[in-house]
Write an enzyme that holds these catalytic residues in place. Structure first.
Site, PDB file in Angstrom:
ATOM      1  N   SER A 566       0.846  -1.192   0.000  1.00  0.00           N
ATOM      2  CA  SER A 566       0.000   0.000   0.000  1.00  0.00           C
ATOM      3  C   SER A 566       0.886   1.248   0.000  1.00  0.00           C
ATOM      4  O   SER A 566       1.672   1.441  -0.919  1.00  0.00           O
ATOM      5  CB  SER A 566      -0.955  -0.041   1.194  1.00  0.00           C
ATOM      6  OG  SER A 566      -1.959   0.932   1.068  1.00  0.00           O
ATOM      7  N   ASP A 654      -9.007  -5.540  -5.107  1.00  0.00           N
ATOM      8  CA  ASP A 654      -8.596  -4.450  -4.220  1.00  0.00           C
ATOM      9  C   ASP A 654      -9.418  -3.203  -4.531  1.00  0.00           C
ATOM     10  O   ASP A 654      -9.389  -2.696  -5.649  1.00  0.00           O
ATOM     11  CB  ASP A 654      -7.110  -4.166  -4.415  1.00  0.00           C
ATOM     12  CG  ASP A 654      -6.552  -3.176  -3.404  1.00  0.00           C
ATOM     13  OD1 ASP A 654      -7.345  -2.543  -2.673  1.00  0.00           O
ATOM     14  OD2 ASP A 654      -5.323  -3.038  -3.344  1.00  0.00           O
ATOM     15  N   HIS A 686      -7.222  -5.758  -0.687  1.00  0.00           N
ATOM     16  CA  HIS A 686      -6.053  -4.916  -0.461  1.00  0.00           C
ATOM     17  C   HIS A 686      -5.016  -5.578   0.438  1.00  0.00           C
ATOM     18  O   HIS A 686      -3.810  -5.399   0.232  1.00  0.00           O
ATOM     19  CB  HIS A 686      -6.506  -3.584   0.151  1.00  0.00           C
ATOM     20  CG  HIS A 686      -5.423  -2.559   0.230  1.00  0.00           C
ATOM     21  ND1 HIS A 686      -4.734  -2.119  -0.881  1.00  0.00           N
ATOM     22  CD2 HIS A 686      -4.898  -1.881   1.294  1.00  0.00           C
ATOM     23  CE1 HIS A 686      -3.849  -1.211  -0.512  1.00  0.00           C
ATOM     24  NE2 HIS A 686      -3.922  -1.055   0.790  1.00  0.00           N
TER      25      HIS A 686
END
Length: 709
Positions: A566, A654, A686
């Site tokens: 991320s 995601d 995610h």
């Protein structure tokens, strides 16, 4: 090592159990007092590619002269599987156990007592509501005082919420209508409802009166059982993702069983975690600001249920003093009050660690309850005796149950009574980890040079945790993997981390960086990153790496790699672009690559504006200025100079960071002949959280690092 050996190492470090929750009960016998601690654990099983949950009990015998002193801890009972249980809760008086269980496509409510199953309701067959919420955002399961009612949250029935004209088929009219939900990890959760079961008659009902622009959750009974408190998240004009976002506009409500509803907290705030004192006189909750950083330092508010006045128990900490309490950054445990209702206990981040704290309502003094500082003073050179992470699971009847771990010590269970004034906690260990590891770890404090100081928030520092093998192989220097957390407003505490442990077990050193913007360093530290992504955070990570290399000459400056997910993937890709000759390899999970193209695809569009330094409003329309600024802050602008081989791991579902972000970098690198490999997990979101996915990611990351380092 071949693939099977690497997978075996990961199975070893990731298969160790960790406690999820705990409950304490008490029984007074003629000469002794018994405490029963029940803990629920989770454990990864690579053979079945699943996570197993089980419970275990300990019996503690208190001293006959001092009930707050544990004399004996009896050996634990057997591990009992609890797989299939979505929610469970013990009643406070008679010890009844309520369980919401999933069996196939059916959701059942079961009530268990000492004689077995007392009652079972098929909630799915009743068709009063949709699926029960078992997430930590909305979900709850609460007994009433009289133990005749249960309160929980479920999806509203679609037929009940559909707007149809007389004689018109609801299914025909609405079958193609788009239905918003609450985003990443909350897919399908759209319109929650508060549900009550009357255990005497078996009737299930949905409470009426919740405002139509509010989604209720985290509910609990008010004293007297004639009303409930709940947190309501405002979902107009549209829903924004809730996972990892404590900055959503929300309020504390009281809803009577007669349908009368009132808002208790102030307007334009974010609230969460309402917790009622044992005597029912006070309700506390966390409060923060709306929008801005997606996760922030919270204040603790207290509501006097006699006067209905709200006051601040703990305020936001802007800039903590060295060694002092740094603020509240995470949810309160379900049971956090002392028995006398005068103290609140919780765990929270503090620099590179996590600690357990107690605040006195009257004096507002905050005290650390761990023995971490005492052990550090006793032997500063031996961090193997120090647990870098303390997490409070529960405090009931003044007995605390905590989970302790460190980078070289897997999670363990400890208990201790709340201390009297001037005393320290006498901690007792219930369950030692199956194994410990002889890794070396140290906590680093990093101060940016003057040219990297933030002009709006000057004088801030940050930290990192360095973990490495205890012995250098073949008298060579150790390759260093820089591991960067996501968020960005989260933290890498000095706790057990299976990825870090696996890498160290395979001969790598790992540097986990808590750059400015991480939690545990005060609100100013968090705010300093707004508008500075792609520059301040990148320089902080690089500064931490240089600090580690200068302070530890066993690290090899010529064999450096960077990994992260991320925002950690965002920084990993920035680092290999801004320092193209410094790093030899990169592995990024669901990274942000182009903030401009992400704007219209993320479930947290507000953070996309905020992180780039722009004010968010629901009616924002992208402009050339904002898109140019977002692009300028993105790793894609450095893609042409990237030299390090890049491994990308993407989740096809995601909703936080579209997989097309990683694909964008993949195509640029591949077109330029740069070494790049992409792993695609079509059913993942995610977090890339499935057990088999995590095995694949670890194996491929290690092979990639070994190939290129």
């Amino acid at each position: 090592m071949d693939s099977d050996q690497i997978t075996g190492v990961y199975a070893k470090v990731s298969g160790l159990p960790a406690p999820l929750s705990a409950h304490v009960s008490e029984e007074q016998l003629p000469e002794v007092r018994l405490y029963t601690v029940t803990a629920e654990w989770i454990q990864s099983d690579l053979v079945q590619s699943s996570r197993l949950r089980y419970s275990q009990q300990w019996t503690l015998i208190a001293d006959s002269n001092n009930h707050r002193s544990i004399r004996t801890v009896l050996p634990p009972g057997p591990c009992t599987p609890v797989s299939g249980e979505l929610l469970s809760e013990l009643s406070p008086i008679h010890g009844l156990r309520a369980v919401i269980r999933e069996t196939g496509s059916q959701q059942l409510l079961q009530i268990w007592d000492r004689h077995g199953l007392r009652k079972c309701l098929n909630l799915s067959a009743l068709n009063i509501h949709g699926r029960v919420y078992d997430d930590t955002q909305f979900g709850c399961l609460r007994w009433s005082e009289c133990e005749s009612k249960l309160l929980y949250v479920a999806e509203s029935s679609r037929s009940a919420s559909a707007e149809t004209r007389p004689g018109e088929s609801a299914s025909r009219k609405d079958r193609s209508v788009y239905c918003e939900d609450w985003g990443e990890a909350l897919t399908g959760k759209s319109v929650p409802a508060l549900c009550v079961v009357d255990l005497h008659g078996g009737a299930v009902g949905v409470l009426q009166g919740v405002p139509p622009d509010v989604s209720p959750g985290q509910a609990l009974w008010a004293p007297g059982t004639q009303s409930v408190f709940f947190v309501g998240w405002y979902h107009e004009p549209f829903r924004l993702g809730l996972k990892f976002c404590s900055n959503r506009r929300s309020a504390l409500f009281r809803l009577g069983l007669d349908g009368h509803c009132e808002c208790i907290s102030g307007d334009n705030l974010s609230v969460s975690c309402p917790r009622l004192s044992p005597d029912g006189s006070t309700l506390i909750y966390l409060q923060g600001r709306v929008f801005g950083p997606h996760n922030q330092c919270h204040s603790v508010q207290q509501l006097d249920l006699k006067t209905w006045k709200i006051s601040t128990m703990l305020d936001v900490v802007s800039r903590p003093q060295a060694g002092e309490f740094a603020g509240v950054y995470e949810a309160l445990p379900s049971h956090c009050w002392s028995a006398d209702g005068q103290k609140v206990v919780f765990s929270s981040a503090i620099r590179n660690c996590k600690d357990v704290f107690m605040v006195d309502r009257r004096t507002k003094k905050v005290t650390s309850l761990s023995d971490k500082h005492q052990r550090e003073l006793e032997d500063l050179s031996d961090l193997s005796k120090v647990y870098g992470c303390w997490k409070l699971l529960t405090v009931q009847r003044d007995l605390m149950v905590v989970c302790c771990s460190s980078p070289n010590s897997p999670p363990m269970l400890r208990v201790g009574f709340l201390p009297s004034a001037g005393e320290t906690v006498n901690w007792r260990t219930l369950q030692q980890p199956i194994m410990t590891f002889d890794y070396l770890w140290t906590s680093l404090d990093v101060t940016p040079p003057s040219e990297e100081d933030n002009q709006c928030y000057p004088g801030l520092d940050f930290g990192a945790v360095l973990v490495k093998p205890s012995r250098v192989v073949c008298e060579t220097r150790t390759p260093l993997v820089v591991f960067i957390h996501g968020g960005p407003h989260s933290q890498f505490p000095a706790e057990w981390n299976s990825t870090t442990a696996g890498l160290v077990e395979l001969g790598f050193a790992v540097l986990m960086v808590n750059y400015r913007g991480s939690t545990g360093f005060g609100q100013d530290n968090i705010m300093s990153l707004i508008g500075q992504i792609g520059s301040q955070d990148v320089k902080d990570v690089q500064r931490a790496v240089m600090t580690a290399l200068q302070s530890d000459k066993t690290l090899d400056p010529k064999r450096l790699a960077v990994i992260g997910g991320s925002h950690g993937g965002f920084l990993s890709c920035h680092l290999i672009g801004q320092y193209p000759d410094f790093y030899r390899a990169c592995a990024a999970r669901n990274p942000v690559i182009n903030a401009a193209t992400l704007l219209g695809t993320s479930d947290i569009v507000d953070w996309r504006y905020t992180s780039a330094g722009f004010q968010f409003s629901y009616d924002n329309v992208p402009t050339a200025e904002t898109l140019a600024a977002m692009l300028q802050k993105s790793p894609i602008t450095h893609a042409a100079v990237i030299k390090a081989p890049v491994l990308l791991m993407l989740g096809g579902k995601d909703r936080r960071v579209s997989p097309h972000q990683g694909l964008e970098l993949y195509k640029v690198l591949k077109s330029r002949g740069s070494p790049v490999r992409l792993l695609w997990f079509p059913e993942e979101g995610h977090s890339l959280s499935r057990v088999d996915t995590q095995v694949d990611c670890f194996l491929n990351t290690v092979l990639w690092l070994r190939q290129h380092l």
